[in-house]
Write a protein that holds these residues in place. Structure first.
Motif, PDB file in Angstrom:
ATOM      1  N   ASP A 100      43.066  35.221  46.979  1.00  0.00           N
ATOM      2  CA  ASP A 100      42.834  34.522  48.243  1.00  0.00           C
ATOM      3  C   ASP A 100      41.447  34.783  48.822  1.00  0.00           C
ATOM      4  O   ASP A 100      41.063  34.193  49.819  1.00  0.00           O
ATOM      5  CB  ASP A 100      43.923  34.870  49.269  1.00  0.00           C
ATOM      6  N   ARG A 101      40.670  35.685  48.187  1.00  0.00           N
ATOM      7  CA  ARG A 101      39.300  35.953  48.639  1.00  0.00           C
ATOM      8  C   ARG A 101      38.256  35.223  47.788  1.00  0.00           C
ATOM      9  O   ARG A 101      37.069  35.440  47.940  1.00  0.00           O
ATOM     10  CB  ARG A 101      39.028  37.454  48.633  1.00  0.00           C
ATOM     11  N   ARG A 122      33.433  24.673  39.529  1.00  0.00           N
ATOM     12  CA  ARG A 122      32.447  25.568  40.136  1.00  0.00           C
ATOM     13  C   ARG A 122      32.990  26.987  40.193  1.00  0.00           C
ATOM     14  O   ARG A 122      34.125  27.211  40.604  1.00  0.00           O
ATOM     15  CB  ARG A 122      32.113  25.100  41.564  1.00  0.00           C
ATOM     16  N   ALA A 123      32.166  27.924  39.787  1.00  0.00           N
ATOM     17  CA  ALA A 123      32.546  29.328  39.819  1.00  0.00           C
ATOM     18  C   ALA A 123      32.355  29.878  41.227  1.00  0.00           C
ATOM     19  O   ALA A 123      31.474  29.442  41.961  1.00  0.00           O
ATOM     20  CB  ALA A 123      31.698  30.116  38.833  1.00  0.00           C
ATOM     21  N   GLY A 124      33.193  30.836  41.572  1.00  0.00           N
ATOM     22  CA  GLY A 124      33.104  31.477  42.879  1.00  0.00           C
ATOM     23  C   GLY A 124      32.952  32.977  42.740  1.00  0.00           C
ATOM     24  O   GLY A 124      32.781  33.504  41.640  1.00  0.00           O
TER      25      GLY A 124
END
Length: 188
Positions: A58-59, A51-53
C-alpha cells in the motif's frame, strides 16, 4: 569468463564476497541474449509493462522525480522457454552464492525493465528498510546495440563516496549487496 561454467559462477560469488560488487561481461552467450531481448520486446509491444514505482504494497508510489522506467515482473510458474532458461542460470548462481558465501538465499524475484529516452532511477538501496528480505541484487543487461552516449549506465557507490560506472552492454551481469550498495541508473 566462459558462460555457464561452475568456475564462472564460483568466480562471480568470490568477487561479490571480496568487494560486494561483481561485473561479469558475456554472462549470456549471444543466442541467449538475442532470445531474451526478443522476449522482452514482445512483452513490451503487447503492453505487458507498467510504470515502476517505489515502495511496496500500500506504500507503492509512482514518483517521476525518483524513477522513470517500466517493468514487467517475471513469474517462475508462468515462464516461457526463454524465461525458464534465464531462471535456470540465475538459480545456479543462487546455489553458488549459498555454497560459497553462506547467504541462505531461498527466494528470487525478477523483472524485465525498460528505460525509455530520458529514463533514470535516482540513488537508492534495493533493500526495503522494514524487511531486509533482499540480500543480493542482480542486473542482467539485454541491450543489443548499446554504445557510449546512449546513457543508462549503472553507477554503484562505494562506502568511501567513490563510485563505479558500469556500461549496460548486452550479456553483462552485475551483482551487489542490496542493503549496502547505493546505486542509480543514469539518464538514458
Amino acid at each position: 569468463m566462459t558462460p555457464q561454467t561452475s568456475q564462472t559462477l564460483k568466480s562471480i560469488a568470490e568477487q561479490l564476497g571480496r568487494s560486494g560488487l561483481c561485473v561479469c561481461t558475456d554472462f549470456l552467450e549471444p543466442a541467449a541474449l538475442r532470445a531474451a531481448r526478443a522476449d522482452l520486446d514482445g512483452l513490451h509491444a503487447a503492453g505487458e509493462f507498467y510504470r515502476a514505482g517505489t515502495g511496496k504494497g500500500d506504500r507503492l508510489k509512482i514518483q517521476d522525480e525518483v524513477r522513470r522506467d517500466e517493468i514487467h515482473w517475471l513469474e517462475r510458474s508462468a515462464a516461457n522457454p526463454v524465461q525458464a532458461a534465464l531462471w535456470e542460470k540465475l538459480e545456479a548462481l543462487q546455489v553458488e552464492f549459498n555454497q560459497g558465501l553462506y547467504l541462505g538465499l531461498n527466494d528470487f524475484e525478477g523483472h524485465y525493465a525498460v528505460y525509455p529516452e530520458g529514463g533514470f532511477y535516482r540513488r537508492h538501496l534495493d533493500s526495503f528498510r522494514d524487511d531486509g528480505a533482499r540480500v543480493v541484487s542482480i542486473i542482467l543487461y539485454l541491450n543489443l546495440d548499446w554504445k557510449k552516449g546512449d546513457g543508462g549506465e549503472l553507477r554503484v557507490y562505494g562506502k568511501d563516496s567513490s563510485h563505479t560506472d558500469i556500461e549496460p552492454t548486452g550479456g553483462t551481469l552485475v551483482c551487489f549487496l542490496s542493503g549496502e550498495s547505493e546505486h542509480e541508473v543514469l539518464p538514458s
